[in-house]
Design a protein around this motif. Sequence first.
Motif, short mmCIF file in Angstrom:
data_model
loop_
_atom_site.label_atom_id
_atom_site.label_comp_id
_atom_site.label_asym_id
_atom_site.label_seq_id
_atom_site.Cartn_x
_atom_site.Cartn_y
_atom_site.Cartn_z
N ALA A 41 0.81 -1.22 0.00
CA ALA A 41 0.00 0.00 0.00
C ALA A 41 0.85 1.28 0.00
O ALA A 41 0.31 2.38 0.01
N GLY A 42 2.18 1.12 0.01
CA GLY A 42 3.05 2.28 -0.01
C GLY A 42 3.46 2.80 1.35
O GLY A 42 4.04 3.89 1.46
N TRP A 45 7.80 -0.28 6.07
CA TRP A 45 8.67 0.15 7.16
C TRP A 45 9.92 0.85 6.64
O TRP A 45 10.35 1.87 7.19
N ARG A 46 10.53 0.36 5.58
CA ARG A 46 11.75 0.97 5.07
C ARG A 46 11.52 2.40 4.59
O ARG A 46 12.42 3.24 4.64
N GLN A 47 10.31 2.68 4.13
CA GLN A 47 9.98 4.04 3.74
C GLN A 47 9.73 4.91 4.96
O GLN A 47 10.03 6.11 4.96
N GLY A 231 -4.67 5.29 11.25
CA GLY A 231 -4.90 4.28 10.22
C GLY A 231 -4.25 4.60 8.89
O GLY A 231 -4.75 4.21 7.83
N PHE A 232 -3.13 5.31 8.92
CA PHE A 232 -2.41 5.77 7.71
C PHE A 232 -3.23 6.74 6.87
O PHE A 232 -3.04 6.86 5.67
N HIS A 264 5.26 13.53 2.11
CA HIS A 264 4.62 13.30 0.81
C HIS A 264 3.15 12.88 0.97
O HIS A 264 2.65 12.02 0.24
N GLY A 265 2.49 13.47 1.96
CA GLY A 265 1.09 13.18 2.20
C GLY A 265 0.83 11.91 2.96
O GLY A 265 -0.34 11.53 3.17
N ARG A 266 1.88 11.22 3.40
CA ARG A 266 1.73 9.96 4.15
C ARG A 266 2.14 10.15 5.60
O ARG A 266 2.99 10.99 5.92
#
Length: 280
Positions: A41-42, A45-47, A231-232, A264-266
């Motif tokens: 879903a983008g 964890w690495r991000q 919830g992201f 970036h909106g996340r």
Amino acid sequence: MKNKFIIIVLLLLASTSLTQAQQLNIGTYNLRYDAKSDSIAGNGWRQRYPNIAQLIMFNELDVFGTQEGLYHMLNNLTDSLPGYKWIGAGRDDGKNGGEHSAIFYKADKFKILKSGDFWLSTITDRPNKGWDAVLPRICSWAEFQDKKTGFKFFFFNLHMDHIGVIARKESSKLVLTKVREMAGNTPTIVTGDFNVDQTSDSYAVLNDSGLFKDSYELSPVKLAPSNTFNGFDANTAGHSRIDHIFVSKQFKVTRYGILTNTYHGRTPSDHYPVVITIKY
């Protein structure tokens, strides 16, 4: 005579600096475990973890509790947080297995006098599920000493069950018992994902205990624009706080914040971190 006067002045200045109020930045952060579905879903964890690390460093957190961190996640985070160390055990085996309720701290500022873990259950010394909980739940703790001032305090960090209503209430009672046994009158902080908000019975067990108060209630300055669980979804709104920081009466809370930073909106996790500034 002049030298004696200088020495007296220096001693007075040193004494004054030691008696001035000291400040700590404290936090609690559910990291969201490393799930493959999140990567798809983008929100892998690495991000996420480099952004989590930047958030922690920018806010200069002295000590903070984390939840849902797997062993490799905690090591990833440590590699991105120069000067920090962590303590805690995996809830599945008491070693490295499963999610941790780890405590991070600035290693150059604090010394650990003692530390340990206990399970939120009637059997506290080994991995098991308590009451109506569906998962084993652990609380990690440490007694810290400020290397500069000598100030000592206890820090407890936990993650309560998301299903067991009885388990959450009994876990709150257990934490109070453990704090009284281990910390006594020593200043104490309790952080965690309690999986219930400020309207629940298990929250009231702690907040109405006379031993602790929710830092949100004590703070004269509040930044609380959202629920602590997102919830992201960066558009989450509301006033439900399921991540809490409780403090004993020796601390004065000066600031409270639910940090809704995004990249970036996340969101860096499916929970927002809660941070406070306290003085003692």
